[in-house]
Write a protein that holds these residues in place. Structure first.
Motif, short mmCIF file in Angstrom:
data_model
loop_
_atom_site.label_atom_id
_atom_site.label_comp_id
_atom_site.label_asym_id
_atom_site.label_seq_id
_atom_site.Cartn_x
_atom_site.Cartn_y
_atom_site.Cartn_z
N SER A 204 89.54 -52.77 90.22
CA SER A 204 91.00 -52.74 90.06
C SER A 204 91.51 -53.87 89.17
CB SER A 204 91.69 -52.80 91.42
OG SER A 204 91.37 -54.01 92.11
N THR A 205 90.73 -54.93 89.02
CA THR A 205 91.16 -56.07 88.19
C THR A 205 90.64 -56.02 86.76
OG1 THR A 205 89.25 -57.50 88.70
CG2 THR A 205 91.08 -57.50 90.28
N HIS A 206 89.71 -55.13 86.47
CA HIS A 206 89.02 -55.18 85.18
C HIS A 206 89.95 -54.90 84.00
CE1 HIS A 206 84.76 -54.53 87.07
NE2 HIS A 206 85.44 -55.50 87.64
N GLY A 207 90.91 -54.01 84.19
CA GLY A 207 91.85 -53.73 83.11
C GLY A 207 92.72 -54.94 82.78
N VAL A 208 93.11 -55.69 83.81
CA VAL A 208 93.88 -56.92 83.58
C VAL A 208 93.04 -57.91 82.79
CG1 VAL A 208 94.93 -58.91 84.73
CG2 VAL A 208 95.27 -56.61 85.66
N LEU A 209 91.79 -58.07 83.18
CA LEU A 209 90.92 -59.01 82.48
C LEU A 209 90.73 -58.62 81.02
CD1 LEU A 209 88.23 -59.61 85.23
CD2 LEU A 209 89.99 -61.22 84.46
N ARG A 210 90.58 -57.33 80.76
CA ARG A 210 90.38 -56.90 79.38
C ARG A 210 91.60 -57.20 78.53
NH1 ARG A 210 86.83 -53.74 76.17
NH2 ARG A 210 87.40 -54.39 74.08
N ARG A 211 92.78 -56.98 79.07
CA ARG A 211 94.01 -57.27 78.31
C ARG A 211 94.13 -58.77 78.03
NH1 ARG A 211 99.34 -54.90 80.57
NH2 ARG A 211 100.03 -55.70 78.53
N VAL A 212 93.79 -59.58 79.01
CA VAL A 212 93.85 -61.04 78.80
C VAL A 212 92.84 -61.45 77.73
CG1 VAL A 212 93.47 -63.29 79.87
CG2 VAL A 212 94.69 -61.51 81.13
N PHE A 213 91.64 -60.91 77.82
CA PHE A 213 90.61 -61.23 76.83
C PHE A 213 91.04 -60.81 75.43
CE2 PHE A 213 86.91 -60.00 74.32
CZ PHE A 213 86.15 -61.16 74.37
N ASP A 214 91.61 -59.63 75.30
CA ASP A 214 92.03 -59.15 73.98
C ASP A 214 93.12 -60.02 73.38
OD1 ASP A 214 90.22 -57.09 74.09
OD2 ASP A 214 91.68 -55.56 74.68
N SER A 215 93.93 -60.65 74.21
CA SER A 215 95.01 -61.50 73.70
C SER A 215 94.56 -62.93 73.45
CB SER A 215 96.18 -61.50 74.70
OG SER A 215 96.79 -60.23 74.77
N TYR A 216 93.82 -63.50 74.37
CA TYR A 216 93.46 -64.92 74.27
C TYR A 216 92.10 -65.16 73.62
CZ TYR A 216 97.46 -66.44 77.03
OH TYR A 216 98.74 -66.71 77.46
N GLY A 217 91.23 -64.17 73.69
CA GLY A 217 89.90 -64.35 73.13
C GLY A 217 89.01 -65.17 74.04
N ALA A 218 87.73 -65.20 73.70
CA ALA A 218 86.74 -65.89 74.52
C ALA A 218 86.93 -67.40 74.53
CB ALA A 218 85.34 -65.55 74.03
N GLU A 219 87.55 -67.94 73.50
CA GLU A 219 87.73 -69.40 73.42
C GLU A 219 88.83 -69.92 74.33
OE1 GLU A 219 87.66 -67.37 70.83
OE2 GLU A 219 85.90 -67.95 69.65
#
Length: 268
Positions: A204-219
């Motif tokens: 249930s949290t994976h979509g939230v994490l993907r959106r955060v990653f796409d915006s902030y990046g791995a760094e």
């Protein structure tokens, strides 16, 4: 791959808020649990509910400098001023600061400019500052980041209220993602299982994490746990990211799981 938890709390006293159920959480407890979870290091944010937690953080860093570093805090009362920043940074293992600004009176200081002396002090020193803030004040954090570009901010727990579950827990996500335009803001993906509505691997949290990653990046997205309030194991909090997110691999995974936060706070 070195795994670094971006936020834990160490304290030796018996008291703790009800949602931090592992009380006390000592250095010895953390080292044992880290070994079981294959976690190499942890950033200690001294517990605000334990008067001795800052001194205990120094003890932890002195005894195990390769395992623990600290983002410390001091009371933001009428006596607080810039001199305290240097006093704190002189303590062993102290790499920056972290403040809980979720209470209404502290959040109002954040929005009103009452803490500008603190941001200016951090900016002049180029140090990291962690913030626990709630969604209504995210725009104020963006204003601070714009005015003080030489300090590095870390927003705790994706700005999620630790007592909320999805979807309400992520109702503010657009506001959080909008802050990614400020290059000196990073986010801690800490406490994520706590907002899940399902069991491991907390899909249930994976979509939230993907959106955060796409915006902030791995760094600028930092894995961590806030382990003392999670009901899952530390190892599950690790493998949720390392094994269950197919889009997080290679160098990006290494950054999110520790390398990025070490660079952000200057933990060489």
């Amino acid at each position: 791959m070195q795994i670094i938890d971006a936020q834990i709390h160490l304290w030796a006293g018996e008291n703790a808020p009800s949602h931090h159920g592992r009380a006390p959480y000592t250095v010895e407890s953390a080292l044992r649990d880290m070994a079981e979870a294959h976690v190499d290091r942890a950033v200690n944010c001294p517990a605000i509910w334990d008067a001795g937690a800052n001194d205990y953080a120094v003890e932890a860093a002195v005894r195990h400098p390769e395992r623990f570093a600290t983002l410390g805090w001091f009371p933001l009362d009428e006596a607080a001023d810039e001199s305290l920043v240097d006093v704190w940074l002189d303590r062993p293992g102290m790499l920056g600061l972290r403040f809980m600004l979720a209470a209404p009176e502290m959040a109002d200081h954040l929005a009103s400019g009452g803490l500008d002396w603190l941001w200016a002090a951090a900016d002049r020193r180029g140090i990291p500052v962690g913030l626990m803030v709630l969604p209504p004040y995210l725009s104020a954090v963006g204003d601070i980041a714009a005015r003080y570009p030489d300090m590095r901010l870390l927003i705790d727990h994706l700005a999620v209220n630790p007592f909320e579950k999805l979807p309400a827990a992520a109702a503010h996500l657009d506001a959080l993602l909008a802050l990614a335009r400020h290059p000196n803001i990073g986010v801690k993906a800490t406490g994520v299982p706590g907002m899940a509505t399902d069991s491991y691997p907390f899909v249930s949290t994976h979509g939230v994490l993907r959106r955060v990653f796409d915006s902030y990046g791995a760094e600028r997205m930092f894995w961590g746990t806030d382990i003392t309030r999670l009901s899952c194991s530390w190892r599950e909090a690790v493998t949720m990211f390392t094994e269950e997110l197919p889009w997080l691999r290679g160098r990006d995974l290494e950054l999110v799981m520790g390398r990025a936060v070490a660079e952000w706070i200057g933990w060489r």
